[in-house]
Motif scaffolding. Sequence first.
Motif, PDB file in Angstrom:
ATOM      1  N   GLU A  12      -7.203   4.908   2.305  1.00  9.29           N
ATOM      2  CA  GLU A  12      -7.320   6.428   2.486  1.00  9.29           C
ATOM      3  C   GLU A  12      -8.575   6.838   2.200  1.00  9.29           C
ATOM      4  O   GLU A  12      -8.689   7.131   0.860  1.00  9.29           O
ATOM      5  N   TYR A  17     -12.247  12.765   5.566  1.00 10.77           N
ATOM      6  CA  TYR A  17     -11.601  13.610   6.448  1.00 10.77           C
ATOM      7  C   TYR A  17     -11.060  15.011   5.723  1.00 10.77           C
ATOM      8  O   TYR A  17      -9.848  15.331   5.431  1.00 10.77           O
ATOM      9  N   PRO A  23      -3.606  11.723   5.697  1.00 11.09           N
ATOM     10  CA  PRO A  23      -4.405  11.522   6.743  1.00 11.09           C
ATOM     11  C   PRO A  23      -4.427  11.925   8.212  1.00 11.09           C
ATOM     12  O   PRO A  23      -3.322  12.238   8.732  1.00 11.09           O
ATOM     13  N   ILE A  25      -4.283  12.464  12.191  1.00 12.09           N
ATOM     14  CA  ILE A  25      -3.748  11.689  13.517  1.00 12.09           C
ATOM     15  C   ILE A  25      -5.032  11.433  14.526  1.00 12.09           C
ATOM     16  O   ILE A  25      -5.415  12.561  14.955  1.00 12.09           O
ATOM     17  N   THR A  59      -6.259   5.617  12.466  1.00  8.17           N
ATOM     18  CA  THR A  59      -4.869   6.215  11.730  1.00  8.17           C
ATOM     19  C   THR A  59      -4.221   4.772  11.697  1.00  8.17           C
ATOM     20  O   THR A  59      -3.580   4.537  10.767  1.00  8.17           O
ATOM     21  N   PRO A 241      -1.092   6.270  17.670  1.00 10.15           N
ATOM     22  CA  PRO A 241      -1.453   6.696  16.385  1.00 10.15           C
ATOM     23  C   PRO A 241      -0.421   7.792  15.934  1.00 10.15           C
ATOM     24  O   PRO A 241      -0.319   7.428  14.334  1.00 10.15           O
ATOM     25  N   TRP A 245       1.060   7.140  12.008  1.00  7.38           N
ATOM     26  CA  TRP A 245       1.171   8.376  11.181  1.00  7.38           C
ATOM     27  C   TRP A 245       2.569   8.680  10.339  1.00  7.38           C
ATOM     28  O   TRP A 245       2.632   8.629   9.344  1.00  7.38           O
TER      29      TRP A 245
END
Length: 390
Positions: A12, A17, A23, A25, A59, A241, A245
């Motif tokens: 991560e 981001y 995190p 998607i 992701t 994705p 997640w």
Amino acid sequence: MELSYILNELAEDRDEYFRAVSPPIIQTSNFAFKTVDDLRRSFEDEYATWLYSRGLNPTVEILRRKLAALDAAEDCLVFNSGAAAIFAAVLANVKSGDHIVSVKEPYTWARKMFDEILPRFQVAVTYIDGTDIANFEKAIQPNTAVIYLESPNSWMFDLQDLRAVAALAKAKNIVTICDNSFCTPLFQKPYEMGIDLTLQSATKYISGHSDVIAGVLSGSSKQITRIFNSEYNNIGSGIQPFNAWLLIRGLRTLPARLERITRTTQAVIEFLKTHPLVERVIFPLDSSFPQYELAGRQMKGACGLLTFILKTESCEAIENFCNSLKHILMAVSWGGHESLIIPKCAGMPRDQFNPGLALHRSLRLYVGLEEPDYIISDLSQALDVIKHHS
């Protein structure tokens, strides 16, 4: 590598981001390139960059790295179901004319592949009692390419001695595959014991919320890269994705959920073992389990799946018990927040029920996250129903 680091930090890069704790998607099907050379390099090695989310996705990459670390493996792939992970693992390691040794009564869709699909391509399967290493030695043929294991399996919880099977297979250049869905990587790590490919249904404990279907396949970088470049991309069975997640979210609470489930399961087992209508409880880490010593050597825990056998001559009594449960749901699978039950007799016509077979009188119970007394009281009142009608 510390468990808390794997679950909360590994892979991560929050600077990428906006320092978001969770995190993003990356819900995209494909990725753009600035130059033709960049695109050409991606075509040459899709496993080294982002090209198309059928293969790699940012992701999914976070999830992959966490799951590989949990398995103590070099790499892993995440599929859109456990069945897809099984299919790819086996298909990648057999060719026409090969032979597979499998434990008896494997997961339904593994068995279907072995019995109906692979014979079309002249791949034969021998089923054995995997509790004895001698049975593997007897079953291996000159063309054996794969040994398929489930330890424990998901009903009677038979174990295989993973270290012994791995040593035997390596000496004969045979690939070993083990379904580790029962234990999760927190309680058992087949790859560390010499197994080549370890898989699990992430639908269960990894998700933990009964809202995702997924499968995980972990192994060496060489094996995983080869499967990615062939079976994984060709079948198009990679996870999406959003589901990746959700699994990352599930991982955050995995240790806490397993700890609670383990405690509650022990309370439920103690209740069932003392009930006059229960003939036997089957659970790998209970001292009455036939392979208790082996379970203690290769498993750190056993989560919340158990089987119990009712003292009854009647299929109707078993059905009445299940139909009388008020809170425990009747459903397949396990690993979510909710307790579940499934009777073996549901998988057969009533006229085939044989009370002389303990297996026919067995019920598989998954202990969820409810309070112990809540689960036990539900079991108790349903047992009272059949006691009063017997």
